[in-house]
Design an enzyme around this catalytic site. Structure first.
Site, PDB file in Angstrom:
ATOM      1  CB  CYS A  32      37.277  45.885  96.649  1.00 23.98           C
ATOM      2  SG  CYS A  32      37.220  47.926  96.009  1.00 23.98           S
ATOM      3  CG  ASN A  81      33.259  45.174  97.585  1.00 26.30           C
ATOM      4  OD1 ASN A  81      33.449  45.875  96.517  1.00 26.30           O
ATOM      5  ND2 ASN A  81      32.262  44.223  97.194  1.00 26.30           N
ATOM      6  N   GLY A  82      32.454  48.153  98.172  1.00 27.73           N
ATOM      7  CA  GLY A  82      31.066  49.126  98.435  1.00 27.73           C
ATOM      8  C   GLY A  82      31.394  50.552  97.997  1.00 27.73           C
ATOM      9  CD1 TRP A 102      37.877  48.780  88.941  1.00 27.34           C
ATOM     10  CD2 TRP A 102      36.175  49.454  89.182  1.00 27.34           C
ATOM     11  NE1 TRP A 102      38.202  48.974  87.691  1.00 27.34           N
ATOM     12  CE2 TRP A 102      36.710  49.705  88.150  1.00 27.34           C
ATOM     13  CE3 TRP A 102      36.010  50.386  90.569  1.00 27.34           C
ATOM     14  CZ2 TRP A 102      35.913  50.486  87.357  1.00 27.34           C
ATOM     15  CZ3 TRP A 102      34.954  50.541  89.303  1.00 27.34           C
ATOM     16  CH2 TRP A 102      34.816  51.125  88.364  1.00 27.34           C
ATOM     17  CD  GLU A 137      30.003  39.110  75.105  1.00 21.87           C
ATOM     18  OE1 GLU A 137      30.585  38.307  75.648  1.00 21.87           O
ATOM     19  OE2 GLU A 137      28.699  39.444  75.728  1.00 21.87           O
ATOM     20  CE  LYS A 151      34.128  37.385  86.045  1.00 21.24           C
ATOM     21  NZ  LYS A 151      33.107  36.399  84.222  1.00 21.24           N
ATOM     22  CD  GLU A 201      34.965  42.734  78.067  1.00 24.08           C
ATOM     23  OE1 GLU A 201      33.468  43.070  78.603  1.00 24.08           O
ATOM     24  OE2 GLU A 201      34.510  41.587  77.482  1.00 24.08           O
ATOM     25  CE  LYS A 241      33.193  38.445  76.370  1.00 17.58           C
ATOM     26  NZ  LYS A 241      32.943  39.097  77.336  1.00 17.58           N
ATOM     27  NE  ARG A 292      34.917  41.167  94.892  1.00 17.54           N
ATOM     28  CZ  ARG A 292      33.854  40.823  94.772  1.00 17.54           C
ATOM     29  NH1 ARG A 292      33.759  39.538  94.014  1.00 17.54           N
ATOM     30  NH2 ARG A 292      32.490  41.572  95.331  1.00 17.54           N
ATOM     31  CG  HIS A 337      19.039  52.156  57.760  1.00 17.71           C
ATOM     32  ND1 HIS A 337      18.286  52.846  56.877  1.00 17.71           N
ATOM     33  CD2 HIS A 337      18.698  50.729  57.150  1.00 17.71           C
ATOM     34  CE1 HIS A 337      17.507  51.602  56.396  1.00 17.71           C
ATOM     35  NE2 HIS A 337      17.899  50.615  56.410  1.00 17.71           N
TER      36      HIS A 337
END
Length: 610
Positions: free
Chosen positions: A2, A102-103, A76, A483, A605, A490, A487, A27, A506
């Site tokens: 956050c 935050n946490g 968040w 990657e 983030k 996301e 992207k 954040r 396979h």
């Protein structure tokens, strides 16, 4: 994960808090709120929004509280749904003590039960609300003493900013397993979850360490441990300009940061690589003898950082001749990893605060391994906890999707591989010089690639209507594929998966049909011919193929449905260029679909909780 901001000074707090919250919104953006101690009154004005900061600003329009002490938060969610009630700040029963957090407080349930039994009434579903009530329980007129007592009972992770009506000249911050800084201004001071929030006001920041508390007044900050022992403050000067934290004329932070990649790579290389291919890390100055006795290299990361670790795995084995393993950090702690004092643990984390990666770092260190943090944030937890650090020096990255920092991570892995190779005497001087020349040329090659942005945007327009994608590559191209797929999903919410060229037959190839395109990484590498064979197999299944190729490529013309051309280069440089090209591709696909590119849903983030 956050955003936290606190202000104490002569100016009106509300505009400063709101401006900082807008910069911190990357954040977390489930909800937002602020609390201001109103001038001349023994009351705190508390305003919350169940959505983004803009709604909070609307609520305050024309009736902003007037005061010089305040805290703000953008959330968040971890405990409790994103609602107005669950939004921060939270207060105690009396409204005297106000907190943002935050946490995760791991023992909040038992604390809540204890406090409820003592008569405290809770309004939210959050873990955070136990903090002001616990402080209230210990409060006997000395706010700082009550904070110290309360925090010693908390387990888990927290970065906190808080104030009390009875101490209008005191702002308190504390941290454990979550980032927090104190910004030092002229007659005014700040508390923030990261430096981005405060750079318009000051370039001097005090970095709080683990289990430390800052008592902030208009005159400065006194730092101590939770039991009151003074700590010598670590102050850093921030070189970032405020414009770096703004869009700079680009439509989105993500596109701006993609265009900052050449400078990010140059900064990662600067002062570390000479023309002979020798590498020196100022913050990880380990004698070559230590590398000669190294048994294996463990590379820990999550998400994009794990993909950078996969690149490092290949480069270290190829150049340094050392066994290397890229490991999902979240799984590392739950295994019985074979780690010894002869190993090197490399933790890769842009923020330096990724919870799972920090746990993996501590486990490796507990077993005696030499450790190094590869991070973008000076003074972060990973940088402090590891034996050394390799800083990306990429500047702030605001968009949730990592772009320039992923590339900087890959380049840092190349530098580390070169350092290990040099320390172990594995590469001839001619090869080291060749690799050094290639790395130094990389920033200009990325700039050249970005000139083809309009061509990539046209390809994105052509492919944006598909709902499934498969990205396929070999060697470092496999890392590019993983990657690239990440992207796309996301920021566009399109299903995409990465596969190696060999693995495709396979199982994954069964998915292919005319509505399931393949992005094939067919750039310069020792396995390029193998990838061309894969393209033939994909075309046979009627799948559209977008081939990423090097300039001058002829074999795929007429075979692939479309080609995305990048400058011709060696395998490592080609992998970097292809990654940048696919970031641009993902950006324009998401733009075509009208997505919120900088704030993809359900993501934040910096993931600072497990």
């Amino acid at each position: 994960m956050c955003g936290i901001i606190g202000y104490l000074g002569p100016r009106e707090a509300t505009p400063i808090l709101l401006e900082a919250l807008k910069r911190l919104e990357y954040r977390g953006y489930d909800s937002a709120g602020l609390a201001v101690l109103e001038t001349g009154q023994q009351t705190t004005s508390l305003t919350k929004s169940e959505a983004k900061v803009d709604l909070l600003i609307e609520k305050l329009w024309g009736q902003a509280p007037s005061g010089h002490l305040g805290i703000g938060h953008t959330r968040w969610a971890t405990h409790g749904k994103p609602t107005t009630v669950n939004a921060h700040p939270h207060a105690d029963c009396t409204g005297r003590i106000t907190v943002v957090h935050n946490g995760i407080i791991e023992n909040f349930a038992e604390l809540k039960a204890e406090l409820s039994a003592a008569g405290h009434e809770f309004l939210s579903d959050t873990d955070t609300e136990v903090v002001p009530h616990l402080i209230e329980q210990y409060y006997r007129g000395d706010f700082l003493a009550a904070v110290r007592q309360a925090l010693q009972r908390l387990r888990g992770a927290y970065a906190l900013a808080m104030f009390c009506l009875d101490d209008p000249d005191l702002l308190v911050g504390a941290r454990l397993n979550a980032p927090l800084v104190v910004g030092l201004g002229e007659g005014e001071n700040f508390i923030a979850s990261d430096i981005t929030a405060i750079i318009p006001y000051t370039k001097r920041a005090l970095i709080l360490g683990e289990g430390e508390l800052a008592a902030v007044t208009a005159l400065g900050a006194q730092v101590s441990t939770l039991d009151g022992r003074p700590v010598e403050a670590k102050i850093v000067h921030v070189d970032w300009d405020v414009s770096q934290a703004e869009k700079g004329g680009f439509a989105h932070f993500m596109l701006k940061e993609i265009h900052e990649t050449p400078d990010a790579v140059a900064n990662t290389l600067r002062g570390r690589l000479d023309e002979a291919g020798n590498v020196h890390f100022a913050e990880f100055d380990v004698p070559s003898e230590r590398f000669r006795t190294c048994r294996q290299v463990l590379l820990l990361g999550m998400g994009t950082s794990l993909h950078a670790a996969l690149a490092g795995e290949q480069l270290i084995e190829d150049w340094a001749g050392l066994p290397a393993r890229a490991i999902d950090a979240s799984e590392f702690r739950y295994r019985r990893p074979t780690v010894t004092e002869d190993d090197l643990a490399v933790v890769i984390t842009q923020s330096g605060e990724t919870a799972d990666t920090l746990v993996g770092l501590n486990l490796a260190r507990a077993r005696g391994a030499l450790s190094v943090a590869v991070t973008n944030v000076v003074g972060s937890s990973a940088a402090r906890d590891a034996d050394g650090a390799i800083y990306l020096n990429s500047g702030p990255e605001i968009s949730v999707a990592s772009t320039k920092t992923f590339i900087a991570h890959v380049v840092s892995q190349a530098l580390l591989a070169l350092r290990l190779a040099g320390g172990r005497g594995r590469l001839p001087i001619e090869r080291r010089q060749e690799l050094a020349s290639s790395l130094r040329a990389l920033p200009e090659q990325i700039r050249r690639l970005l000139q083809s942005e309009p061509d990539i945007a046209r390809l994105a327009h052509r492919y944006a209507h598909y709902r499934n994608f498969m990205y396929v590559g070999r060697g470092l191209g496999h890392v590019v594929a993983l990657e690239g797929a990440l992207k796309l999903k996301e920021i566009s919410y399109i299903h995409a998966e990465g596969s190696s060229g060999g693995e495709a037959k396979h199982g994954p190839i069964a998915l292919l049909d005319p509505l399931f395109p393949v992005v094939a990484i067919c750039t310069e590498s020792s396995t390029r011919e193998k990838m061309i064979s894969n393209v033939h197999e994909f075309v046979t299944r009627d799948a559209p193929v977008l081939a990423v190729v090097s300039e001058g490529e002829a074999e795929l013309q007429g075979l692939a449905t479309d080609v995305l051309v990048i400058p011709r280069a060696d395998e490592l440089t080609s992998a970097v260029l292809a990654s940048v090209a696919l970031q641009v591709f993902a950006y324009y696909v998401a733009l075509e679909l009208g997505k919120d590119v900088d704030h993809p849903r359900n993501l934040a983030k910096s993931v600072t909780v497990e």
